[in-house]
Design an enzyme around this catalytic site. Sequence first.
Site, short mmCIF file in Angstrom:
data_model
loop_
_atom_site.label_atom_id
_atom_site.label_comp_id
_atom_site.label_asym_id
_atom_site.label_seq_id
_atom_site.Cartn_x
_atom_site.Cartn_y
_atom_site.Cartn_z
N TYR A 96 0.77 -1.04 0.02
CA TYR A 96 0.06 0.34 0.10
C TYR A 96 0.93 1.27 0.06
O TYR A 96 1.51 1.61 0.93
CB TYR A 96 -1.18 -0.13 1.34
CG TYR A 96 -1.85 -0.94 1.23
CD1 TYR A 96 -2.24 -1.88 0.21
CD2 TYR A 96 -2.45 -1.37 2.46
CE1 TYR A 96 -3.26 -3.00 0.19
CE2 TYR A 96 -3.48 -2.45 2.75
CZ TYR A 96 -3.74 -3.25 1.52
OH TYR A 96 -4.77 -4.27 1.56
N HIS A 145 -0.01 -12.03 0.97
CA HIS A 145 -0.94 -11.19 0.30
C HIS A 145 -1.41 -11.60 -1.10
O HIS A 145 -2.68 -11.48 -1.51
CB HIS A 145 -0.34 -9.74 0.05
CG HIS A 145 -1.11 -8.52 -0.12
ND1 HIS A 145 -0.74 -7.46 -0.02
CD2 HIS A 145 -2.57 -8.60 -0.51
CE1 HIS A 145 -1.93 -6.61 -0.07
NE2 HIS A 145 -2.97 -7.17 -0.50
N SER A 160 -13.19 -4.89 1.22
CA SER A 160 -13.98 -4.15 0.43
C SER A 160 -15.54 -4.57 0.61
O SER A 160 -16.16 -4.87 -0.24
CB SER A 160 -13.74 -4.35 -0.89
OG SER A 160 -12.41 -4.05 -1.43
N PRO A 161 -15.77 -4.47 1.92
CA PRO A 161 -17.23 -4.91 2.41
C PRO A 161 -18.27 -4.05 1.93
O PRO A 161 -19.45 -4.36 2.02
CB PRO A 161 -17.31 -4.99 3.85
CG PRO A 161 -15.99 -3.84 4.14
CD PRO A 161 -15.18 -3.79 3.05
N GLY A 192 -18.32 -2.60 -1.20
CA GLY A 192 -18.37 -2.82 -2.82
C GLY A 192 -17.37 -1.78 -3.40
O GLY A 192 -17.74 -1.10 -4.38
N ARG A 193 -16.16 -1.46 -2.53
CA ARG A 193 -15.19 -0.39 -2.98
C ARG A 193 -15.98 0.67 -3.13
O ARG A 193 -15.59 1.72 -3.91
CB ARG A 193 -14.49 -0.66 -4.33
CG ARG A 193 -13.87 -2.23 -4.47
CD ARG A 193 -12.74 -2.41 -5.39
NE ARG A 193 -12.51 -3.65 -5.56
CZ ARG A 193 -11.27 -3.99 -4.66
NH1 ARG A 193 -10.71 -3.12 -4.04
NH2 ARG A 193 -10.81 -5.09 -4.98
#
Length: 335
Positions: free
Chosen positions: A55, A122, A201-202, A204-205
């Site tokens: 990141y 990852h 991403s819970p 949906g981004r």
Amino acid sequence: MPTRRIGPFEVSAIGLGCMSLSHAYGSPPPRERAEAVLLGALDAGYTFFDTAAVYGLGHNETLVGEVLGPHRDRFVLASKCGITDAAGVQRGIDGRPETLKALCEVSLRRLQTDVIDIYYLHRWDRRVPIEDSVGALADLVRAGKIRAIGLSEVSAATLRRAHATHPITALQTEYSPWTRNPEIAVLDACRELGVGFVAFSPVGRGFLAGAAHDPSRLEDSDFRKTMPRWQGAALEQNLQLYARFKAIADEAGCTPAQLCLAWLLARDPIIVPIPGTTNPDHMREDAAAAEVALSPELAARVDAVVNGQTVTGSRYPPALQASVDTELMPTEAAA
């Protein structure tokens, strides 16, 4: 905030995904706002923070270390390895044991800690047997540099192979009402093996939270601009789907983002969602989702409206999909 267990760790039922503070969704926020999100999350009851070496190519780990380092005893820390070189400064999947061990040392320095609580592979480097990569992480457990091993974006079969080498504490992959891939086999494998499931991403981004509905307004560095669900006719159909989803949230008396998170929490106690944000208000909104009581009837309506058959467009573009080892929904397999 209510808590859940991931292996030996008791964590807030909703964790904080830190990626957007450094990576993927356009320019990172100003430092003062990033600090407000991280420190505000501690005050709001978050005790589970998730970062990764890739990141911002070290920026996010450094940020988390500098801001949260003085409060290290107040939270469970997760990071990830395997998508950069051994120095953590160049992108590229590399799961060789020597790379993972070297990168752990880099991450420990950036995070300003002596030990990482959950350290994920990852991505599985398919040139390296999963047993070898997990074996290297097991060496780090024995050395006291990490406390537990996680995997990200792997199939149920790969999870079982890895777990036979060393117990896996957590598996992380994308899961939300509009991304149902874990329901094919991974969630069952996690239940069988006693592995916690971390849903990234819970919301949906951001799409199911009502954000990023106009890709022309996104920065060029925002990777959602390349995702199939944001393209052309797929976007138009998904916007119609969102309108129906928001109507359910309105009826439930919560925001669409909170409906996503409450839906996930109601699915199974092994699930811990980790929404990310650059906005302190949204961070607090997400935390409040842990108190939303979602009736079985409303949960069933979410299932009926947003699911693997009603969402248009595959989860990733082809090149990115090739880097993950997850089961595909029928619509993705046909794409």
